[in-house]
Write a protein that holds these residues in place. Structure first.
Motif, mmCIF file in Angstrom:
data_model
loop_
_atom_site.group_PDB
_atom_site.id
_atom_site.type_symbol
_atom_site.label_atom_id
_atom_site.label_comp_id
_atom_site.label_asym_id
_atom_site.label_seq_id
_atom_site.Cartn_x
_atom_site.Cartn_y
_atom_site.Cartn_z
ATOM 1 N N GLY A 149 -14.145 -3.791 -1.544
ATOM 2 C CA GLY A 149 -13.325 -4.044 -0.362
ATOM 3 C C GLY A 149 -13.152 -2.770 0.435
ATOM 4 N N GLU A 150 -12.056 -2.682 1.178
ATOM 5 C CA GLU A 150 -11.818 -1.519 2.028
ATOM 6 C C GLU A 150 -11.072 -0.410 1.305
ATOM 7 O OE1 GLU A 150 -9.873 -2.747 5.570
ATOM 8 O OE2 GLU A 150 -11.533 -3.997 6.272
ATOM 9 N N ARG A 151 -10.281 -0.750 0.297
ATOM 10 C CA ARG A 151 -9.502 0.244 -0.435
ATOM 11 C C ARG A 151 -10.310 0.778 -1.610
ATOM 12 N NH1 ARG A 151 -5.081 2.386 1.684
ATOM 13 N NH2 ARG A 151 -3.702 2.162 -0.131
ATOM 14 N N THR A 152 -10.216 2.087 -1.840
ATOM 15 C CA THR A 152 -10.943 2.672 -2.963
ATOM 16 C C THR A 152 -10.266 2.285 -4.279
ATOM 17 O OG1 THR A 152 -9.648 4.720 -2.998
ATOM 18 C CG2 THR A 152 -11.577 4.639 -1.507
ATOM 19 N N MET A 153 -10.953 2.557 -5.391
ATOM 20 C CA MET A 153 -10.408 2.201 -6.695
ATOM 21 C C MET A 153 -9.065 2.892 -6.950
ATOM 22 S SD MET A 153 -12.577 0.078 -8.214
ATOM 23 C CE MET A 153 -12.532 -0.677 -6.576
ATOM 24 N N ARG B 1 0.826 -1.192 0.000
ATOM 25 C CA ARG B 1 0.000 0.000 0.000
ATOM 26 C C ARG B 1 0.861 1.243 0.000
ATOM 27 N NH1 ARG B 1 -5.270 -1.289 3.809
ATOM 28 N NH2 ARG B 1 -5.913 -3.143 2.668
ATOM 29 N N GLU B 2 0.233 2.344 -0.378
ATOM 30 C CA GLU B 2 0.953 3.611 -0.470
ATOM 31 C C GLU B 2 1.695 3.895 0.819
ATOM 32 O OE1 GLU B 2 0.179 8.336 -1.047
ATOM 33 O OE2 GLU B 2 -1.489 7.016 -0.588
ATOM 34 N N GLY B 3 2.975 4.228 0.669
ATOM 35 C CA GLY B 3 3.797 4.552 1.827
ATOM 36 C C GLY B 3 4.612 3.390 2.328
ATOM 37 N N GLU B 4 4.277 2.140 1.905
ATOM 38 C CA GLU B 4 5.053 0.990 2.319
ATOM 39 C C GLU B 4 6.308 0.897 1.458
ATOM 40 O OE1 GLU B 4 2.528 -2.396 2.125
ATOM 41 O OE2 GLU B 4 1.237 -1.740 3.757
ATOM 42 N N GLY B 5 7.234 0.005 1.835
ATOM 43 C CA GLY B 5 8.453 -0.171 1.072
ATOM 44 C C GLY B 5 8.165 -0.596 -0.354
ATOM 45 N N GLN B 6 9.036 -0.225 -1.271
ATOM 46 C CA GLN B 6 8.844 -0.521 -2.681
ATOM 47 C C GLN B 6 10.042 -1.328 -3.169
ATOM 48 O OE1 GLN B 6 8.727 3.496 -3.694
ATOM 49 N NE2 GLN B 6 6.659 3.844 -3.003
ATOM 50 N N VAL B 7 9.801 -2.232 -4.125
ATOM 51 C CA VAL B 7 10.853 -3.146 -4.530
ATOM 52 C C VAL B 7 10.905 -3.280 -6.042
ATOM 53 C CG1 VAL B 7 10.763 -4.489 -2.403
ATOM 54 C CG2 VAL B 7 9.254 -5.096 -4.287
#
Length: 385
Positions: free
Chosen positions: A45-49, A2-8
């Motif tokens: 779900g809980e996350r928007t489009m 999710r946004e803000g988490e680590g990216q790989v």
């Protein structure tokens, strides 16, 4: 992720995803309204489009390289939902002008600030189940787009004669990038009639146009200059003012003068008319379980998550509907938050209740829900749209 988490495992080239989020989503009325269109709703779900769109891009792009093109009615909601995307990268169109000016806007601004960048165009209201495969395909597309003046489109395998989608005809596999097959594009066809769509699917060399494209900044700006010189001239003015105190004024005055046209009609179709060998348009397989969630019946299909033989039988309820009783009923979609729901002897219905509106239609006619919005405007009920 999710946004803000680590990216790989990002691509080796600078990659700027541009998320198009300016639509009104009228076919999802009454949940979707002008100020809360479907891209800022959590439909499955809980996350928007739009949050889901950013989530699946994070493995291949840095948050600071993501751009969003939206409108004034949705900008605040998007700023709230995407707090880690740079505020100056969330652009609000002064007037809706379809996808060509929106794509051109990002390209001409990046041409001034980060010209050695690959741009990806992504709608904000699609769903992708296989996000790992999505990231793999996007990485390959970025590498291909960075290798020359190439236009890369993601083509979703056409599994049924859907008349609401554009189609891509492609030739034999000409190469591979990062293990992903690459096909030359022969032509684009917008929303064919049923018989033609059936012929396309039967031929085996057509894909649905997902609306996702990759190209270098140079490729896109040059294509706009070649095929849409009027848009290009106005974007030159806007780009020249970017980063100056005059930008807001110039943007507000000049952008509405752009032609209202899609990127498909403005660039892709005239470019493909050059012929397969010289158009430099390539198709990568969008085999990552994609759905554009264009209407309530598409949402029913997505949430039901079953094979076509079972889809007609499966009822789908909102998770807050308790209890749910269905007697001799099948293939219905019901959204009535917090209410007990009972279905008796009905099939293939869509029932959607909000605080101020109730929609009842069939799954077959759910593509026509946008006409309700037009009717409400005509009778002066702007409060309902």
């Amino acid at each position: 992720m999710r946004e803000g988490e680590g990216q790989v495992a990002r691509p080796e080239f600078r990659f700027a995803p541009v998320i198009l989020a300016g639509g009104s989503g009228t076919r999802f009325w009454p949940r979707s309204r002008r100020s809360r269109a479907k891209q800022v709703l959590a439909l499955d779900g809980e996350r928007t489009m739009i949050q889901q769109t950013v989530d699946r891009l994070l493995p291949v792009a840095a948050t600071e390289d993501i751009w969003v093109v939206t409108n004034d009615l949705l900008k605040e909601a998007i700023l709230d939902q995407l707090p880690n995307v740079l505020r100056e990268h969330i652009l609000s169109e002064p007037a809706a002008r379809n996808t060509a000016p929106a794509c051109a806007l990002a390209a001409f601004l990046l041409e001034k600030t980060q010209p050695d960048t690959v741009i990806g165009i992504f709608p904000s209201d699609h769903v992708v189940k296989d996000t790992a495969r999505f990231a793999e395909i996007v990485r390959a597309g970025v590498a291909l787009a960075a290798s020359g003046e190439k236009i890369v489109v993601l083509g979703v395998p056409a599994t049924k004669p859907e008349t609401g989608y554009g189609y891509i005809e492609y030739g034999r596999s000409s190469d591979s990038v990062h293990g992903v097959e690459v096909h030359r594009v022969k032509r684009f066809t917008e929303k064919p009639h049923k018989a033609l769509a059936e012929a396309f699917v039967a031929s085996g060399n057509y894909a649905w146009n997902s609306g996702m494209f990759l190209w270098s900044v140079k490729t896109l700006t040059n294509a706009i200059r070649e095929h849409s010189p009027g848009i290009a001239a106005r974007m030159e003015e806007i780009g020249a003012a970017y980063g100056t105190p005059e930008f807001a004024r110039v943007f507000a005055e000049i952008y509405p003068l752009c032609e209202n046209i899609s990127i498909d009609y403005a660039v892709l179709e005239p470019r493909s008319a050059k012929g397969e060998a010289s158009s430099e348009i390539y198709c990568l397989p969008g085999d990552f379980c994609w759905n554009d969630l264009g209407c309530w019946s598409a949402l029913h299909e997505h949430v039901a998550d079953c094979g076509p033989e079972d889809l007609a039988k499966k009822n789908v309820f909102d998770k807050t509907n308790q209890p749910c009783v269905d007697i001799d009923s099948e293939g219905n979609y019901v959204y009535a938050p917090g209410k007990a729901v009972a279905l008796v002897g009905v099939s293939d219905l869509v029932v959607v209740e909000t605080e101020d509106a109730l929609l009842i239609t069939t799954r077959e006619r759910s593509q026509d829900v946008g006409k309700v919005v037009a009717e409400l405007k005509q009778v002066g009920r702007e409060d309902l749209v």
